[in-house]
Write an enzyme that holds these catalytic residues in place. Structure first.
Site, short mmCIF file in Angstrom:
data_model
loop_
_atom_site.label_atom_id
_atom_site.label_comp_id
_atom_site.label_asym_id
_atom_site.label_seq_id
_atom_site.Cartn_x
_atom_site.Cartn_y
_atom_site.Cartn_z
N ASP A 77 -2.21 -10.97 -11.15
CA ASP A 77 -2.43 -12.35 -10.73
C ASP A 77 -1.82 -13.34 -11.72
O ASP A 77 -1.28 -14.37 -11.31
CB ASP A 77 -3.93 -12.63 -10.56
N HIS A 120 0.82 -1.22 0.00
CA HIS A 120 0.00 0.00 0.00
C HIS A 120 0.85 1.26 0.00
O HIS A 120 0.53 2.25 -0.65
CB HIS A 120 -0.91 0.02 1.23
N CYS A 151 -5.47 -5.01 -17.87
CA CYS A 151 -5.74 -4.07 -16.77
C CYS A 151 -4.82 -4.29 -15.58
O CYS A 151 -4.98 -3.66 -14.55
CB CYS A 151 -7.20 -4.13 -16.35
N GLU A 209 -6.43 -14.20 -15.81
CA GLU A 209 -5.42 -13.97 -14.77
C GLU A 209 -4.96 -15.27 -14.12
O GLU A 209 -4.20 -15.26 -13.16
CB GLU A 209 -5.93 -12.97 -13.73
C1 PEP Z 1 -4.80 -8.30 -11.84
O1 PEP Z 1 -4.79 -9.35 -11.19
O2 PEP Z 1 -3.93 -8.01 -12.68
C2 PEP Z 1 -5.84 -7.29 -11.60
C3 PEP Z 1 -5.95 -6.24 -12.38
O3 PEP Z 1 -6.69 -7.46 -10.56
P1 PEP Z 1 -6.30 -7.27 -9.01
O4 PEP Z 1 -4.99 -6.52 -8.97
O5 PEP Z 1 -7.44 -6.51 -8.42
O6 PEP Z 1 -6.21 -8.67 -8.53
MG MG Z 2 -6.52 -10.04 -10.14
#
Ligand code: PEP
Ligand code: MG
Length: 579
Positions: free
Chosen positions: A460, A195, A507, A436
């Protein structure tokens, strides 16, 4: 003599400053007896310190940058709530009375008692509350002891701003220190996905983590250069180094001014390939910031933040109001991800559950399908909101066709239910999958017919492919978006999307890093979603790239088997500009 130290750059940029070592997280707590007639005064002293702590946290709350992730605000709110919590406040006052001890000691006893309760809970999220209690207690103790994490104003003595050197820093520390105008942060613990690192990036303050024993290696007031891009620190630099880095700082400032002029430009490569840049947001309010920075819609709205830090779950009407607001305020598509709870994000109804390996357990879509009521409420709210804009529903952590089929079936059922109730929705609502999990990437060709789009969640995907826990700072060094296995999975997903005529976006954090932009364009990616702060520099890289040339080179690079040649070729590709 100059000293050069390597670390992990967790927030980019160059800083030149003087070392300011912060006291360690461990405080020396004095313990003494309070005579009966002085007890009331001691309780008053404790309550006054509590008041100061609340003011500090309030002021920190107000200083959180608009583009900071929602968890940061939630984190400060949790601390604020704790300063008002009876278990802590009245518990300490009672201890001062009962044990006739000073407030600092009473706080220590009460902290251990409360932490003990949390530490024995099975739930990882609740267990982490023990850290919050420790941090809040330390804040009050520091105020009582007059040992706050504050910088002395020594501007007249030292012309350079402070570079904070500490074992570790919480997001709250970061904001407090930021208010005092620090140049950079250097910590022993933490990694790029913590964080504090995320916050340093939002505040645009260079930061290094993972520097071994920095408080012992560096001395107060020593001049240091922090290079957040390269991930190193230079202590007592030579004049030539200072001159070099000052020049780089000036260049960076010019660069940011220049970037701001690209806000309204279309992201198009030199050979005419149109690329879409969207924003990742956690709170409906963040979408204003995204639009301001020229994002074309939302590529990832993480809805789990609606569910965290509360005892109940948000109702259909509450969710509907939030989704509507975001859809009505954003021009362009709004991709809302259904609940990604589990692993490090849990809610009260899950607290009884244990999992020996939460990241591989009942998480995201798995949890939603297991708790259909939870899922139905969210899907109904999303369906009803769909008439208010260009909504896309995104499903997290899909690993097989069954999950897609089941969800599609549930959506069809809910549509029929809404028909019966005379409530409106868009029948052709796009539903897509996050890719992911390595299995999903490998099986992308067979998942594609069930999806209207894919979005690569590289955070992920990399964690699962490389078997590295993304929140464990001991193994952060294994995080490698350029690993051939990762690139292969990304390529397979993009190819499956193209073969089936569905768009593929990305993303995860990889999409926000301009070092990977050319590579991703070369692999055929045309939709990027990221934290708004990185949007303009990625746009600029796209506008300087020739996608046709990149594709050709990418094919050659992915065929390389020699690791050195492979890395070197990727580095040259990252430097590609179609001048
Ligand atoms: C990811 O896993 O890349 C993602 C965008 O989702 P989060 O970071 O919320 O797991
Ligand atoms: Mg994710």
């Amino acid at each position: 003599m100059s000293l050069w130290l390597a670390a992990t750059g967790v927030s980019r940029g160059i800083a030149i400053g003087r070392v300011h070592r912060l006291l360690g997280a461990e405080l020396d707590i004095p313990e003494y007896h309070i005579a009966q007639p002085d007890i009331a005064n001691e309780v008053r002293r404790f309550r006054a310190a509590l008041e100061v702590a609340r003011h500090q946290l309030d002021s920190i709350r107000n200083q959180i940058p608009a583009n900071a992730p929602a968890e940061i605000g939630a984190f400060i709110d949790t601390h604020l709530l704790m300063t008002q919590d009876n278990a802590l406040v009245e518990g300490v006052a009672r201890l001062i009375h009962q044990q006739q001890c000073n407030a600092e000691r009473a706080l220590k006893i009460q902290q251990h008692r409360l932490a003990d309760v949390f530490e024995h809970m099975n739930d990882r999220y609740l267990r982490s509350r023990a850290d919050d209690i420790a941090q809040v207690t330390a804040r009050i103790q520091r105020i009582l002891l007059n040992q706050e994490r504050r910088l002395e104003t020594r501007a007249d003595e030292h012309p350079l701003p402070a570079v904070i050197v500490a074992d570790e820093l919480t997001p709250a520390d970061l904001i407090l220190l930021h208010q005092q105008g620090v140049a950079a942060f250097v910590t022993e613990h933490g990694g790029p996905l913590s964080h504090s690192a995320i916050l340093a990036r939002s505040l645009r303050i260079p930061a290094l983590a993972g520097l071994h024993a920095p408080r012992r290696l560096l001395l107060d007031d020593e001049t240091v250069i922090i290079d957040g891009d390269a991930g190193h620190l230079l202590a007592e630099p030579a004049d030539s180094a200072l001159e070099f880095y000052r020049h780089r700082q000036k260049r960076d400032r010019r660069y940011r001014r220049m970037l701001s002029m690209l806000r309204d430009d279309i992201a198009r490569s030199t050979d005419g390939v149109r690329v879409y840049l969207r924003a990742n947001v956690e709170l409906a309010a963040d979408s204003a910031d995204a639009a301001h920075l020229g994002a074309e819609g939302i590529g990832l709205y993480r809805t789990e933040f609606l569910y965290l830090n509360r005892d109940d779950t948000p109702s259909e009407e509450e969710q509907l109001a939030v989704y509507r607001r975001i859809l009505q305020s954003v021009a362009g598509p709004v991709t809302i991800r259904t609940l990604d709870l589990g692993a490090d994000k849990t809610i009260p109804s899950q607290t009884g559950r244990t999992s020996s390996n939460p990241a591989l357990g009942l998480r995201a879509i798995r949890l939603c399908l297991r708790e259909p009521e939870l899922f139905r409420t969210q899907l109904r709210a999303l369906l009803r909101a769909s008439v208010d804009g260009d909504l896309r529903i995104m499903l997290p952590m899909i690993s097989n066709i069954g999950e897609l089929r089941q969800t599609r079936h549930l959506i069809a059922e809910l549509m029929a239910e809404l028909d019966r109730e005379g409530l409106h929705y868009k029948p052709q609502l796009p539903v897509g999958a996050m890719i992911e999990v390595p299995a999903a990437a490998l099986a992308a060709p067979s998942l594609a017919p069930y999806c209207d789009f894919f979005s690569l969640g590289t955070n992920d995907l990399i964690q699962y492919t490389l078997a590295m826990d993304r929140i464990d700072d001991e193994i952060n060094y294994l995080y490698d978006p350029l690993h051939p296995a990762v690139l292969q999975l990304i390529r397979t997903t993009i190819a499956a999307g193209a073969a089936n005529g569905i768009p593929v976006a990305m993303c995860g954090e990889m999409a926000a890093d301009k070092r990977y932009t050319a590579l991703l364009l070369g692999m055929g990616l045309t939709e990027f979603s990221m934290h708004p702060a990185s949007l303009l520099e990625v746009k600029r890289t796209i506008m300087q790239s020739n996608v046709g040339q990149l594709r050709q080179r990418m094919n050659d690079i992915l065929a390389l088997t020699d690791p050195t040649a492979y890395r070197e070729a990727l580095a040259t590709l990252a430097a590609h500009r179609d001048e």
